[in-house]
Enzyme design. Structure first.
Site, PDB file in Angstrom:
ATOM      1  N   SER A   1      11.339  -5.162  -4.211  1.00  0.00           N
ATOM      2  CA  SER A   1      12.370  -5.560  -5.173  1.00  0.00           C
ATOM      3  C   SER A   1      13.778  -5.278  -4.653  1.00  0.00           C
ATOM      4  CB  SER A   1      12.174  -4.805  -6.493  1.00  0.00           C
ATOM      5  OG  SER A   1      10.897  -5.045  -7.013  1.00  0.00           O
TER       6      SER A   1
HETATM    7  N1  SAH Z   1       7.047  -1.920  -6.411  1.00  0.00           N
HETATM    8  C1  SAH Z   1       6.994  -2.714  -5.185  1.00  0.00           C
HETATM    9  C2  SAH Z   1       7.332  -4.179  -5.417  1.00  0.00           C
HETATM   10  C3  SAH Z   1       6.139  -4.857  -5.795  1.00  0.00           C
HETATM   11  S1  SAH Z   1       5.973  -6.585  -5.855  1.00  0.00           S
HETATM   12  C4  SAH Z   1       7.838  -2.153  -4.084  1.00  0.00           C
HETATM   13  O1  SAH Z   1       8.575  -1.176  -4.319  1.00  0.00           O
HETATM   14  O2  SAH Z   1       7.754  -2.646  -2.963  1.00  0.00           O
HETATM   15  C5  SAH Z   1       4.621  -6.575  -7.008  1.00  0.00           C
HETATM   16  C6  SAH Z   1       3.321  -6.086  -6.477  1.00  0.00           C
HETATM   17  O3  SAH Z   1       2.396  -6.084  -7.554  1.00  0.00           O
HETATM   18  C7  SAH Z   1       2.722  -6.964  -5.399  1.00  0.00           C
HETATM   19  O4  SAH Z   1       2.468  -6.215  -4.244  1.00  0.00           O
HETATM   20  C8  SAH Z   1       1.420  -7.477  -6.038  1.00  0.00           C
HETATM   21  O5  SAH Z   1       0.362  -7.623  -5.112  1.00  0.00           O
HETATM   22  C9  SAH Z   1       1.132  -6.387  -7.052  1.00  0.00           C
HETATM   23  N2  SAH Z   1       0.258  -6.766  -8.170  1.00  0.00           N
HETATM   24  C10 SAH Z   1       0.224  -7.943  -8.848  1.00  0.00           C
HETATM   25  N3  SAH Z   1      -0.712  -7.893  -9.821  1.00  0.00           N
HETATM   26  C11 SAH Z   1      -1.280  -6.650  -9.757  1.00  0.00           C
HETATM   27  C12 SAH Z   1      -2.324  -6.000 -10.491  1.00  0.00           C
HETATM   28  N4  SAH Z   1      -3.000  -6.605 -11.476  1.00  0.00           N
HETATM   29  N5  SAH Z   1      -2.638  -4.726 -10.136  1.00  0.00           N
HETATM   30  C13 SAH Z   1      -1.999  -4.096  -9.133  1.00  0.00           C
HETATM   31  N6  SAH Z   1      -1.018  -4.663  -8.403  1.00  0.00           N
HETATM   32  C14 SAH Z   1      -0.651  -5.931  -8.708  1.00  0.00           C
END
Ligand code: SAH
Length: 229
Positions: A78
């Protein structure tokens, strides 16, 4: 994704070749404090975590840019402001037990690890979970625990959680996460259909029930589900 509609602040300092601590300080001033994040703990945490360690090597020069960056598997780390905004909204206290859904690069988890007692974070893409766990270990975040899996069901073995942060956008708040929120606890989550406006949503479990409010429009990657659950 994971960017806000907030106008970008033009950075004149923070040259990519400057040493990371200087670039981080610049990021905190120009992108975060300038947009109204004031919590001292949050600003300190953001000025400590080496964001360049959480982005792909080829993008390290851009680690402190005012934007989300690709981390592989169609996912993104993000925008720094969004990380700061959500962390401040969570209102973490020192001994809090925090759950994050959507580990991604592990950067947000590291920021949470700077502020909370214990952090549990779940990532649905196993390769990302593994890489994030390795990065967090190298950097010494012993209080951050990473699991690969579908975060929809939360992490019941470690519930209840004082704070929960979700960094992917579901159309609706997953019921298990509300169940696993401690009394007095808080959940910060972007909610909305893909392709439509998503709203950052802050949910509190009070003694009069669950109270929720929307704050800013955002754009996050989709909250996906494992078909085998
Ligand atoms: N917090 C992260 C940004 C994440 S982007 C950082 O600091 O880099 C969102 C993430 O959520 C992605 O990696 C995606 O694979 C994950 N995601 C999406 N649906 C999910 C679910 N049901 N359970 C766990 N992770 C999930």
């Amino acid at each position: 994704p994971a960017s806000s509609g907030v106008q970008a602040v033009r950075a004149s300092g923070g040259h990519p070749r400057a040493p990371p601590p200087a670039r981080r300080a610049d990021m905190v001033e120009r992108q975060i404090r300038a947009r109204g994040v004031t919590d001292a703990g949050v600003l300190t945490a953001l000025s400590k975590v080496p964001r360049e360690r959480f982005v792909p090597e080829a993008l390290q020069d851009r680690a402190y840019d005012d934007t989300p960056l690709p981390i592989g598997f169609n996912q993104t780390i993000s925008q720094p402001y969004i990380v700061a905004y959500m962390t401040e909204a969570l209102g973490i206290e020192a001994d809090d037990r925090v759950l994050e859904i959507g580990t991604g690069s592990g950067y947000q988890a590291a920021v949470l690890g700077e502020l909370a007692g214990m952090v549990y974070t779940i990532e649905i893409v196993p390769e990302l979970a593994e890489r994030a766990a390795a990065t967090l270990k190298e950097l010494g975040y012993g209080n951050v625990h990473v699991r690969a899996g579908d975060g929809y069901a939360g992490w019941p073995e470690h519930a209840p959680f004082d704070r929960i942060m979700v960094t992917a956008a579901p159309a609706e708040i997953p019921a298990p996460l509300l169940e696993q929120l401690a009394p007095g606890g808080r959940l910060v989550i972007p909610v909305g259909e893909q392709g439509q406006t998503q709203w950052m949503t802050i949910v509190e479990k009070t003694d009069r029930g669950v109270v929720s409010r929307r704050t800013i429009p955002v754009q996050f990657v989709p909250f996906t589900r494992n078909p085998d659950r």
